[in-house]
Design a protein around this motif. Structure first.
Motif, mmCIF file in Angstrom:
data_model
loop_
_atom_site.group_PDB
_atom_site.id
_atom_site.type_symbol
_atom_site.label_atom_id
_atom_site.label_comp_id
_atom_site.label_asym_id
_atom_site.label_seq_id
_atom_site.Cartn_x
_atom_site.Cartn_y
_atom_site.Cartn_z
ATOM 1 N N THR A 181 0.869 -1.180 0.000
ATOM 2 C CA THR A 181 0.000 0.000 0.000
ATOM 3 C C THR A 181 0.902 1.224 0.000
ATOM 4 N N PRO A 182 0.538 2.263 -0.740
ATOM 5 C CA PRO A 182 1.320 3.503 -0.633
ATOM 6 C C PRO A 182 1.271 3.995 0.809
ATOM 7 N N PHE A 183 2.407 4.463 1.325
ATOM 8 C CA PHE A 183 2.432 4.895 2.725
ATOM 9 C C PHE A 183 2.141 6.382 2.833
ATOM 10 N N ASP A 184 1.197 6.715 3.700
ATOM 11 C CA ASP A 184 0.843 8.117 3.963
ATOM 12 C C ASP A 184 0.967 8.344 5.472
ATOM 13 N N PRO A 185 1.877 9.229 5.899
ATOM 14 C CA PRO A 185 2.053 9.467 7.350
ATOM 15 C C PRO A 185 0.748 9.825 8.050
ATOM 16 N N ALA A 186 -0.213 10.392 7.329
ATOM 17 C CA ALA A 186 -1.486 10.785 7.948
ATOM 18 C C ALA A 186 -2.303 9.584 8.396
ATOM 19 N N THR A 187 -1.977 8.395 7.889
ATOM 20 C CA THR A 187 -2.749 7.200 8.247
ATOM 21 C C THR A 187 -2.266 6.543 9.533
ATOM 22 N N LEU A 188 -1.180 7.063 10.113
ATOM 23 C CA LEU A 188 -0.750 6.543 11.420
ATOM 24 C C LEU A 188 -1.694 7.061 12.492
ATOM 25 N N ARG A 189 -1.672 6.412 13.642
ATOM 26 C CA ARG A 189 -2.552 6.847 14.732
ATOM 27 C C ARG A 189 -1.721 7.628 15.751
ATOM 28 N N TYR A 190 -1.986 8.908 15.805
ATOM 29 C CA TYR A 190 -1.260 9.805 16.704
ATOM 30 C C TYR A 190 -2.065 10.013 17.976
ATOM 31 N N ASN A 191 -1.388 10.416 19.039
ATOM 32 C CA ASN A 191 -2.113 10.709 20.276
ATOM 33 C C ASN A 191 -2.772 12.086 20.182
ATOM 34 N N GLU A 192 -3.382 12.505 21.285
ATOM 35 C CA GLU A 192 -4.158 13.749 21.264
ATOM 36 C C GLU A 192 -3.254 14.957 20.978
ATOM 37 N N ALA A 193 -1.932 14.786 21.177
ATOM 38 C CA ALA A 193 -1.000 15.876 20.876
ATOM 39 C C ALA A 193 -0.450 15.757 19.449
ATOM 40 N N GLY A 194 -0.955 14.769 18.700
ATOM 41 C CA GLY A 194 -0.493 14.604 17.322
ATOM 42 C C GLY A 194 0.836 13.879 17.213
ATOM 43 N N LEU A 195 1.175 13.092 18.231
ATOM 44 C CA LEU A 195 2.486 12.430 18.275
ATOM 45 C C LEU A 195 2.356 10.912 18.319
ATOM 46 N N TRP A 214 9.555 10.933 20.046
ATOM 47 C CA TRP A 214 8.227 11.126 19.469
ATOM 48 C C TRP A 214 8.316 11.804 18.120
ATOM 49 N N MET A 215 7.423 11.446 17.239
ATOM 50 C CA MET A 215 7.332 12.089 15.929
ATOM 51 C C MET A 215 5.904 12.583 15.717
ATOM 52 N N ASN A 216 5.772 13.679 14.992
ATOM 53 C CA ASN A 216 4.467 14.044 14.440
ATOM 54 C C ASN A 216 4.489 13.663 12.952
ATOM 55 N N ALA A 217 3.396 13.909 12.253
ATOM 56 C CA ALA A 217 3.330 13.491 10.849
ATOM 57 C C ALA A 217 4.423 14.160 10.021
ATOM 58 N N TYR A 246 12.698 13.887 14.914
ATOM 59 C CA TYR A 246 11.655 13.730 15.922
ATOM 60 C C TYR A 246 10.963 15.068 16.138
ATOM 61 N N TRP A 247 9.957 15.022 17.028
ATOM 62 C CA TRP A 247 9.347 16.247 17.520
ATOM 63 C C TRP A 247 9.826 16.428 18.950
ATOM 64 N N SER A 248 10.481 17.524 19.235
ATOM 65 C CA SER A 248 10.936 17.786 20.591
ATOM 66 C C SER A 248 9.774 18.327 21.411
ATOM 67 N N ARG A 249 9.325 17.538 22.388
ATOM 68 C CA ARG A 249 8.206 17.985 23.216
ATOM 69 C C ARG A 249 8.632 19.119 24.135
ATOM 70 N N SER A 250 9.903 19.129 24.553
ATOM 71 C CA SER A 250 10.346 20.198 25.453
ATOM 72 C C SER A 250 10.530 21.517 24.704
ATOM 73 N N ARG A 251 11.026 21.443 23.477
ATOM 74 C CA ARG A 251 11.258 22.684 22.732
ATOM 75 C C ARG A 251 10.085 23.054 21.830
ATOM 76 N N GLY A 252 9.194 22.071 21.574
ATOM 77 C CA GLY A 252 8.048 22.362 20.726
ATOM 78 C C GLY A 252 8.436 22.646 19.289
ATOM 79 N N GLU A 253 9.401 21.848 18.784
ATOM 80 C CA GLU A 253 9.825 22.049 17.394
ATOM 81 C C GLU A 253 10.394 20.752 16.828
ATOM 82 N N LEU A 254 10.517 20.698 15.516
ATOM 83 C CA LEU A 254 11.142 19.536 14.899
ATOM 84 C C LEU A 254 12.578 19.427 15.384
ATOM 85 N N TRP A 255 13.014 18.191 15.570
ATOM 86 C CA TRP A 255 14.338 17.937 16.139
ATOM 87 C C TRP A 255 15.025 16.918 15.232
#
Lengths: 125, 125
Positions: free
Chosen positions: B3-17, B35-38, B52-61
Motif C-alpha cells: 500500500t502507498p504509505f501516507d504518514p497521515a494514516t498513522l494513529r497519533y495521540n491527542e497531541a499529534g504524536l 516522538w514524531m508528528n506526521a 523527531y518532535w521535541s516535546r520540550s522545545r516544541g519544534e522539529l528535532w
C-alpha cells in the motif's frame, strides 16, 4: 550508583501511563510497544510476568493470560528521562495478536508499505 | 500486500504524536524512544535523517544537528495498530545526551536501580 527503585518516580503521561518496549532478551528483536501504569510496573517486577495497562479495555493486562503467549521478565530498564521503559523478555509464542512474532511486521520501502513478516499459515492480515 | 504509505494514516495521540523506537540496525541495541508528528515522519523518510518532535522545545528535532550524533534511517517500520514506529538506524556517536550509547542505561535489579552502562570518562550521571 544504586538507588531503591520506586515505580512512582517514573514520569507518566497525563493518563498515568509510560510506554514500554518489549525486546526479546535472546536475539534483540523488538516485539511490541505497549503501556504500563505504576501498578503494572510494580506487578511486572513482583511477579516476573510482564503486565501492561490495556488502554482499550481500561484494565491491567497480564500478557498471555488469554493467549498463552506470556512474557517472562528478564530485565526492566528505564531511560535517562525516566519516561520510557525497555523490558527484556523471554517470549512464549508470538508477541503479536496476528500470530506474527513481532508487531512491527510492516516496513516502508520507497514510499510503500511492505509486510516483511508473513502471517502464520491459515491466517490473513 | 503493498500500500502507498501516507504518514497521515498513522494513529497519533491527542497531541499529534506517535512514539518512535530507535534501534541500531547493526546489532539490535535499543538506543532511545522519542516522538514524531506526521511532519517528522515525512521528513525522516524524505531525507533519511531521523527527525523527531521535541516535546520540550516544541519544534522539529533533526537528531544530531546540534550534537553531531546523527541517525541515518535504514528502515522505518510500523506496528499492527499503526500507533508505534520502529526506526532502524545507523547511529553516529552516542544516542544519549549523557554520552552513553543508549538512553536505557539503568536497570532494576532486585528492587534497586543499577547503571549498567557507565558514563563516558570525564562525565558524571
Amino acid at each position: 550508583m544504586t538507588t531503591p527503585f520506586d515505580p512512582a518516580t517514573l514520569r507518566y503521561n497525563e493518563a498515568g501511563l509510560i510506554p514500554a518496549i518489549a525486546q526479546d532478551a535472546t536475539d534483540g528483536t523488538v516485539l511490541m510497544l505497549a503501556w504500563m501504569n505504576a501498578e503494572a510496573v510494580a506487578a511486572t517486577l513482583a511477579t516476573g510476568r510482564v503486565t501492561y495497562w490495556s488502554r482499550s479495555r481500561g484494565e491491567l493486562w497480564r500478557k498471555g493470560d488469554t493467549s498463552g503467549h506470556i512474557q517472562r521478565l528478564v530485565e526492566m530498564r528505564l531511560d535517562c528521562d525516566r519516561d520510557a521503559l525497555l523490558v527484556l523478555v523471554e517470549q512464549t509464542g508470538p508477541a503479536c495478536h496476528t500470530g506474527r512474532r513481532s508487531c512491527f511486521y510492516t516496513a516502508v520501502h520507497a514510499g510503500t508499505e511492505v509486510e516483511i513478516i508473513a502471517p502464520p499459515a491459515g491466517e490473513t492480515a
